[in-house]
Write a protein that holds these residues in place. Structure first.
Motif, PDB file in Angstrom:
ATOM      1  N   HIS A   1       7.340 -38.352   5.699  1.00 15.76           N
ATOM      2  CA  HIS A   1       5.918 -38.086   5.464  1.00 15.76           C
ATOM      3  C   HIS A   1       5.285 -37.320   6.604  1.00 15.76           C
ATOM      4  O   HIS A   1       4.104 -37.521   6.926  1.00 15.76           O
ATOM      5  N   GLU A   2       6.063 -36.423   7.218  1.00 13.93           N
ATOM      6  CA  GLU A   2       5.502 -35.717   8.368  1.00 13.93           C
ATOM      7  C   GLU A   2       4.294 -34.855   7.991  1.00 13.93           C
ATOM      8  O   GLU A   2       3.348 -34.723   8.765  1.00 13.93           O
ATOM      9  N   THR A   3       4.317 -34.270   6.792  1.00 19.44           N
ATOM     10  CA  THR A   3       3.132 -33.471   6.414  1.00 19.44           C
ATOM     11  C   THR A   3       1.899 -34.369   6.330  1.00 19.44           C
ATOM     12  O   THR A   3       0.811 -33.985   6.755  1.00 19.44           O
ATOM     13  N   ALA A   4       2.089 -35.575   5.800  1.00 23.12           N
ATOM     14  CA  ALA A   4       0.953 -36.503   5.703  1.00 23.12           C
ATOM     15  C   ALA A   4       0.403 -36.802   7.089  1.00 23.12           C
ATOM     16  O   ALA A   4      -0.811 -36.897   7.298  1.00 23.12           O
ATOM     17  N   LEU A   5       1.312 -36.937   8.038  1.00 28.14           N
ATOM     18  CA  LEU A   5       0.897 -37.190   9.420  1.00 28.14           C
ATOM     19  C   LEU A   5       0.097 -35.993   9.945  1.00 28.14           C
ATOM     20  O   LEU A   5      -0.985 -36.136  10.509  1.00 28.14           O
ATOM     21  N   ARG A   6       0.642 -34.794   9.708  1.00 26.69           N
ATOM     22  CA  ARG A   6      -0.034 -33.587  10.191  1.00 26.69           C
ATOM     23  C   ARG A   6      -1.408 -33.413   9.543  1.00 26.69           C
ATOM     24  O   ARG A   6      -2.319 -32.866  10.165  1.00 26.69           O
ATOM     25  N   PHE A   7      -1.544 -33.833   8.288  1.00 28.93           N
ATOM     26  CA  PHE A   7      -2.813 -33.619   7.574  1.00 28.93           C
ATOM     27  C   PHE A   7      -3.797 -34.754   7.815  1.00 28.93           C
ATOM     28  O   PHE A   7      -4.856 -34.805   7.192  1.00 28.93           O
ATOM     29  N   GLY A   8      -3.426 -35.707   8.658  1.00 29.58           N
ATOM     30  CA  GLY A   8      -4.361 -36.779   8.984  1.00 29.58           C
ATOM     31  C   GLY A   8      -4.485 -37.842   7.914  1.00 29.58           C
ATOM     32  O   GLY A   8      -5.472 -38.568   7.865  1.00 29.58           O
ATOM     33  N   LEU A   9      -3.471 -37.963   7.038  1.00 27.83           N
ATOM     34  CA  LEU A   9      -3.541 -39.000   6.010  1.00 27.83           C
ATOM     35  C   LEU A   9      -3.180 -40.375   6.563  1.00 27.83           C
ATOM     36  O   LEU A   9      -3.519 -41.392   5.978  1.00 27.83           O
ATOM     37  N   PHE A  10      -2.468 -40.394   7.679  1.00 24.44           N
ATOM     38  CA  PHE A  10      -2.287 -41.661   8.394  1.00 24.44           C
ATOM     39  C   PHE A  10      -3.403 -41.768   9.417  1.00 24.44           C
ATOM     40  O   PHE A  10      -3.741 -40.779  10.061  1.00 24.44           O
ATOM     41  N   PRO A  11      -3.947 -42.949   9.599  1.00 26.71           N
ATOM     42  CA  PRO A  11      -4.963 -43.075  10.642  1.00 26.71           C
ATOM     43  C   PRO A  11      -4.314 -42.903  12.019  1.00 26.71           C
ATOM     44  O   PRO A  11      -3.172 -43.327  12.224  1.00 26.71           O
ATOM     45  N   SER A  12      -5.019 -42.260  12.933  1.00 23.16           N
ATOM     46  CA  SER A  12      -4.520 -42.147  14.302  1.00 23.16           C
ATOM     47  C   SER A  12      -5.205 -43.228  15.135  1.00 23.16           C
ATOM     48  O   SER A  12      -6.239 -43.770  14.715  1.00 23.16           O
ATOM     49  N   PRO A  13      -4.644 -43.561  16.311  1.00 18.70           N
ATOM     50  CA  PRO A  13      -5.314 -44.545  17.176  1.00 18.70           C
ATOM     51  C   PRO A  13      -6.768 -44.137  17.451  1.00 18.70           C
ATOM     52  O   PRO A  13      -7.652 -44.992  17.504  1.00 18.70           O
ATOM     53  N   GLU A  14      -7.025 -42.823  17.578  1.00 19.37           N
ATOM     54  CA  GLU A  14      -8.394 -42.359  17.851  1.00 19.37           C
ATOM     55  C   GLU A  14      -9.314 -42.620  16.650  1.00 19.37           C
ATOM     56  O   GLU A  14     -10.480 -42.951  16.814  1.00 19.37           O
ATOM     57  N   ASP A  15      -8.750 -42.453  15.418  1.00 16.90           N
ATOM     58  CA  ASP A  15      -9.566 -42.674  14.208  1.00 16.90           C
ATOM     59  C   ASP A  15     -10.106 -44.096  14.146  1.00 16.90           C
ATOM     60  O   ASP A  15     -11.204 -44.340  13.656  1.00 16.90           O
TER      61      ASP A  15
END
Ligand code: FES
Ligand SMILES: [Fe+2]
Lengths: 445, 183
Positions: free
Chosen positions: A209-223
């Motif tokens: 799911h690297e594209t999902a990661l790149r597109f911000g579909l996973f929350p980041s610690p900053e989010d």
């Protein structure tokens, strides 16, 4: 080699996914005997409501009788087997056969035989021709059924999984409801491929799911930092073998929340979550990033979270159930339900649906790339040499067990692991061996 | 269950023949962009507020058959979500990790029976047409998605802009090599 070899590792013969002979054995060993999810009570709210579903792999009618009780029975006339309900959903007073007109009540009892006295004489005992009925139990609105009338109860079969089910499906005062009829899709892959993935494969996520990661579909610690006290960059994850092949993976956001924060759910429902759950269950549901797992053999559940469904700040949660029904060893029909808290607003429910459909829905981006792997497993292993190889499942064998938790089952303090896949496959082996030593007589009623 | 999604309808009569002809050509060129996965260019054909909805196919005993559950969707996208999460996968930067797009599923769209009706809004039409998207994954696994498109389109200069697309699929079991597709 043995189909599953655990001596000094955990090797699994590729035949268990790709050999038609093994598939035929699975039908007897697993798909005639387990408890299976067949639908949600909100799909058949009124007396006479029915839906048609698979139970294991056999077609059944799931309906509600006039007293409100749910019955599950073979969707096949006891006379010469014609399918009774032809639709996916409807409401009826009885089920009448199109061939010779026999009619069955909503409890499956044979009520009427056409020209009974002329054709069968004066002494026909119609009760001999009741529809083959399944045993039914519900848990938090989820309807389960089994063909096995003498085996364990649903709660005994679920064992430790009940604790996690209570956390997932018992947290709201008025429970969940479905967002309409389930979607049905087909994939040219073995039913176990996606099931073992959903049992708790936290290892593939960042790659597949690297594209999902790149597109911000996973929350980041900053989010998520604004919603609690940050605890570092890592999303802590745990995996649990619940016994009987049931599994769960729980991943938390890298924050702490005081009081517990059920991010992505409507805030007006947070109080009831805390009230309905035990402390250890609150600990599962608070600050959850994603949790998913499987009820052996083929039901998977997933609760996930999208940070910006309708723009920044509009985080939303969704709950999905998927049922993987084998058509043959290389073809699987998947049923998809989206569940929402019954008491959430319409606006929230529709946001949850958008969050779900674009990510973990049948046409969502996560599924798109996951499918590539399940299809690839089937495509690369049809030859005799491929079939002689094994797959390996040793990832995370050395991970430490978690201690000091209220959570039942075998809990490991890691989720980049195949801990839960081993739990699923170990039960698969046990069930296949049970049948192999028992009399393999065909049990035709 | 609550009906959440409204079947697009119109009160107007058939649009003039030239509109049928122009829109028929427009759809042929649109199909070319979709078949060649030129989603960035395709996005120019749709309105800012574009929505793409597919309801969940459902078989019931009713006549006439609606063919879907009006309270259930299985595709709910917008111009923005398609731009950010579909088209963005195909850029040079991302294609290497867009596993399901490499190699791309090959598609050909077969369109027929275009019917265009006027609506109560000026220069805005409801277009209905039958669509079959034939697909082949990795050159071997073939399948299709077949159904009817209900598009609301607006005239935009010499061309058109698609305001919304609602697709009713025929199969209750969606068995296609790639479901995440613009039908
Ligand atoms: S097969 Fe159903 S009544 Fe004869
Ligand atoms: Fe995945």
């Amino acid at each position: 080699m043995a189909l599953i070899d655990t001596d000094g590792g955990f090797r699994v013969s590729r035949r268990i996914y790709h050999d038609p002979e093994i598939h035929r054995r699975e039908l007897d060993s697993i798909f005639k005997k387990s408890w299976f999810f067949v639908g949600h009570v909100s799909e058949i709210p009124e007396p006479g409501d029915y839906v048609t579903r698979p139970l294991g792999v056999d077609p059944v009618i799931v309906n509600r009788d006039r007293d409100g009780r749910v019955h599950v029975m073979l969707n096949s006339c006891s006379h010469r087997g014609v399918k009774l309900c032809r639709s996916g959903r409807g409401n009826t007073k009885a089920h009448r056969c199109s061939y010779h007109g026999w009619a069955y009540g909503l409890d499956g009892a044979c009520r009427a035989v056409t020209y009974e006295k002329e054709v069968y004489g004066p002494d026909l005992d119609k009760s001999r021709f009741n529809l083959r009925s399944a045993r039914v139990e519900t848990l938090h609105g989820l309807i389960f059924a089994t063909w096995d009338h003498r085996g364990p109860s649903l709660s005994d079969a679920l064992g430790h999984m009940t604790y996690y089910f209570d956390a997932l499906f018992g947290k709201f005062d008025n429970g969940f409801e479905v967002m309409g009829s389930p979607v049905r899709t087909r994939i040219r892959a073995n039913w176990k491929a996606e099931t073992e993935n959903l049992s708790g494969d936290g290892y593939h996520t960042m790659i597949t799911h690297e594209t999902a990661l790149r597109f911000g579909l996973f929350p980041s610690p900053e989010d998520v930092a604004p919603y609690g006290d940050p605890i570092g960059p890592k999303f802590p994850g745990r995996t649990v073998q619940c016994g009987n092949g049931h599994t769960i993976r729980i991943q938390h956001l890298p924050i702490e929340t005081h009081p517990p924060g059920f991010l992505g759910y409507p805030e007006e429902l947070w109080g009831e979550i805390e009230r309905n759950l035990k402390p250890g269950q609150v600990d599962i549901m608070a600050r959850t990033s994603v949790t998913h797992g499987s009820v052996f053999p083929n039901l998977s559940f997933l609760e996930n979270f999208k940070t910006a469904t309708d723009g920044p700040g509009s985080m939303c949660r969704y709950t999905r159930l998927t049922l993987k029904v084998p058509v043959d060893e290389g073809l699987t029909e998947i049923w998809w339900w989206h569940l929402v808290p019954a008491d959430a607003s319409e606006t929230w429910k529709e946001r949850s649906q958008r969050a779900y459909l674009r990510t973990n829905g049948p046409g969502g981006m996560f599924e798109l790339d996951d499918n590539e792997n399940f299809l690839g497993m089937a495509e690369a292993n049809s030859g005799p040499v491929g079939l002689d190889q094994s797959y390996n499942y040793v990832a995370g064998t050395h991970h430490p067990d978690a201690h000091g938790l209220e959570w039942p089952g075998h809990v490991q303090d890691a989720d980049r692991s195949e801990h839960t896949l081993r739990g699923f496959l170990t039960e698969w082996r046990r069930r296949m061996e049970l049948t192999a030593v028992a009399e393999p007589a065909a049990s035709i009623r | 269950m609550k009906a959440r999604w409204v079947h697009p309808t119109t009160t107007g009569g058939p649009a003039p023949l030239p509109v049928h002809q122009q829109l028929g050509l427009f759809y042929a060129y649109e199909a070319e962009l979709l078949d060649e996965w030129r989603l960035d260019e395709w996005l120019d054909l749709v309105d800012e507020g574009f929505t793409y909805l597919i309801p969940v196919p459902l078989v019931t005993d009713h006549h006439p058959q609606l063919g879907y559950d009006p309270s259930a969707l299985f595709m709910d996208e917008t111009r923005e979500s398609i731009s950010e999460n579909w088209a963005a996968r195909l850029t040079d930067d991302n294609i290497a990790v867009s596993w399901a797009d490499r190699p791309p599923v090959r598609t050909r769209r077969f369109l027929s029976a275009l019917r265009v009706r006027s609506t109560d809004r000026p220069d805005t039409y409801l277009a209905r047409l039958n669509v079959r998207v034939a697909m082949v994954r990795h050159g071997t696994q073939s399948g299709d998605m077949t159904g009817e498109r209900f598009d609301v389109v607006r005239r935009a200069g010499d061309s058109f802009s698609i305001m919304s697309r609602f697709v009713v699929l025929l199969d209750a079991v969606v068995d296609a090599p790639r479901i995440r597709t613009i039908v």
